[in-house]
Design a protein around this motif. Structure first.
Motif, PDB file in Angstrom:
ATOM      1  N   UNK A 107       0.820  -1.471   0.281  1.00 11.78           N
ATOM      2  CA  UNK A 107      -0.264   0.031   0.157  1.00 11.78           C
ATOM      3  C   UNK A 107       0.093   1.168   0.292  1.00 11.78           C
ATOM      4  N   UNK A 108       1.920   1.593   0.508  1.00 11.55           N
ATOM      5  CA  UNK A 108       3.031   2.454   0.728  1.00 11.55           C
ATOM      6  C   UNK A 108       3.685   3.173  -0.454  1.00 11.55           C
ATOM      7  N   UNK A 109       3.928   2.104  -1.098  1.00 11.42           N
ATOM      8  CA  UNK A 109       4.854   1.569  -2.914  1.00 11.42           C
ATOM      9  C   UNK A 109       3.261   2.769  -3.493  1.00 11.42           C
ATOM     10  N   UNK A 143       9.287   5.540 -10.958  1.00  6.64           N
ATOM     11  CA  UNK A 143       9.268   4.190 -11.216  1.00  6.64           C
ATOM     12  C   UNK A 143      10.393   4.144  -9.511  1.00  6.64           C
ATOM     13  N   UNK A 144      11.738   4.973  -9.646  1.00  5.33           N
ATOM     14  CA  UNK A 144      13.255   4.492  -8.527  1.00  5.33           C
ATOM     15  C   UNK A 144      12.435   5.456  -7.366  1.00  5.33           C
ATOM     16  N   UNK A 145      11.751   6.648  -7.433  1.00  9.81           N
ATOM     17  CA  UNK A 145      12.548   7.010  -5.505  1.00  9.81           C
ATOM     18  C   UNK A 145      10.789   6.723  -5.749  1.00  9.81           C
ATOM     19  N   UNK A 146       9.559   5.840  -6.348  1.00  6.00           N
ATOM     20  CA  UNK A 146       9.082   4.654  -5.643  1.00  6.00           C
ATOM     21  C   UNK A 146       9.563   3.579  -4.622  1.00  6.00           C
ATOM     22  N   UNK A 147      10.211   3.438  -5.050  1.00  4.65           N
ATOM     23  CA  UNK A 147      10.810   1.495  -4.732  1.00  4.65           C
ATOM     24  C   UNK A 147      11.578   2.421  -3.451  1.00  4.65           C
ATOM     25  N   UNK A 148      11.961   1.343  -2.615  1.00  3.65           N
ATOM     26  CA  UNK A 148      11.651   1.406  -1.438  1.00  3.65           C
ATOM     27  C   UNK A 148      13.769   0.532  -1.735  1.00  3.65           C
TER      28      UNK A 148
END
Length: 297
Positions: A107-109, A143-148
């Motif tokens: 959900x957080x992603x 895509x980069x900044x949404x990943x952990x």
């Protein structure tokens, strides 16, 4: 987080990298600057596990960048300067694919993904074939900044973005820094590097010619002075450390080496200073000065 030690890479008789040493610590934004052909992209390809170094070592999270590339990429996000996407997929589908490949779910992603698309003003329903270069960059950045990820390797990431989106990008990497993430930012946009980076390395012809904090690099270069005096100043040309002197009557414009600044002020003071403006060198000044000192231009 990332460290290269005496990195060497040759292509036939051409030496692309000659003893490159870089160290990026946790929670740090590290600027990697140099002209085209200096060795930035070759270094990054080695860090990504796409090229094998001929000598030296490259480690990320303490792991070998070549031998343990798959494990490293699970904790790392990469954005190139020219993003190629699947033309028949939508931007949203590509972002979801990149996130799933990194194992970023939940959900957080999803919430972070939606927030970033709004900030970057990206329409995720359009096919990638219809995107401009700037929009393709946005897909990769979201895509980069949404990943952990724990480490971001960004190679000319703002190529094609307008100034407003460049500012959003800068906000994103500063947020990542506050969260303890690390960033290696390769760029030729010196003002961008100057705004966000903690430390900087300048590479020329495959060698690091200078590295340190911006304050440390500024200490080695020149200060810009604009001076107006009551009487015309004479004898400045004879002083050491003076560069690009322009004199029109009572007004002076010049650059001064940091260690000669006190001597110049003492020389000018008896002529009655009416106005004095001092500006620190920009990173562009630093880059050009060190590049020229190293024998290139």
């Amino acid at each position: 987080m990332l460290k290269t030690t005496d990195l060497v890479k040759r292509f036939g008789k051409f030496t692309a990298l000659n003893g490159v040493n870089i160290e990026v610590n946790q929670g740090e934004i590290y600027g990697f600057i140099g002209p085209n052909g200096a060795g930035k992209s070759t270094t990054i390809r080695i860090l990504l596990g796409m090229l094998k170094a001929d000598a030296g070592e490259a480690k990320i999270f303490g792991q070998d960048a070549w031998k343990e590339a798959v494990q490293i990429h699970q904790r790392m996000a990469y954005v190139p300067g020219d993003v190629n996407l699947w033309p028949r997929l939508t931007g949203g589908e590509v972002i979801d694919l990149f996130l799933s490949l990194r194992g970023s779910r939940g959900k957080q992603v999803r919430k972070r993904r939606e927030e970033l698309m709004e900030r970057f003003q990206l329409d995720p329903t359009k096919k990638c074939a219809t995107y401009s270069k700037g929009n393709r960059q946005k897909v990769a950045l979201v895509a980069a900044f949404a990943s952990d990820a724990d480490l971001y390797i960004l190679d000319e990431p703002t190529s094609g973005l307008d100034p407003l989106m460049e500012r959003v990008f800068q906000e994103c990497i500063l947020e990542a820094k506050r969260e303890g993430k690390s960033v290696l930012l390769s760029s030729h946009i010196l003002s961008e590097v100057e705004k966000v980076c903690d430390r900087i390395a300048i590479i020329r012809q495959g060698e690091i010619i200078e590295s340190g904090t911006l304050a440390q690099l500024r200490h080695l270069t020149r200060t810009h002075l604009q001076i107006e005096t009551r009487q015309p100043v004479s004898g400045l040309q004879a002083l050491a450390g003076i560069h690009h002197l322009e004199q029109k009557g009572h007004t002076l414009a010049l650059q001064v080496d940091a260690d000669e600044l006190d001597r110049v002020i003492q020389h000018v003071s008896p002529y009655g200073i009416v106005k004095l403006e001092s500006a620190p060198p920009t990173l562009e000044d630093v880059f050009l000065r060190h590049y020229e000192d190293a024998g290139g231009r």
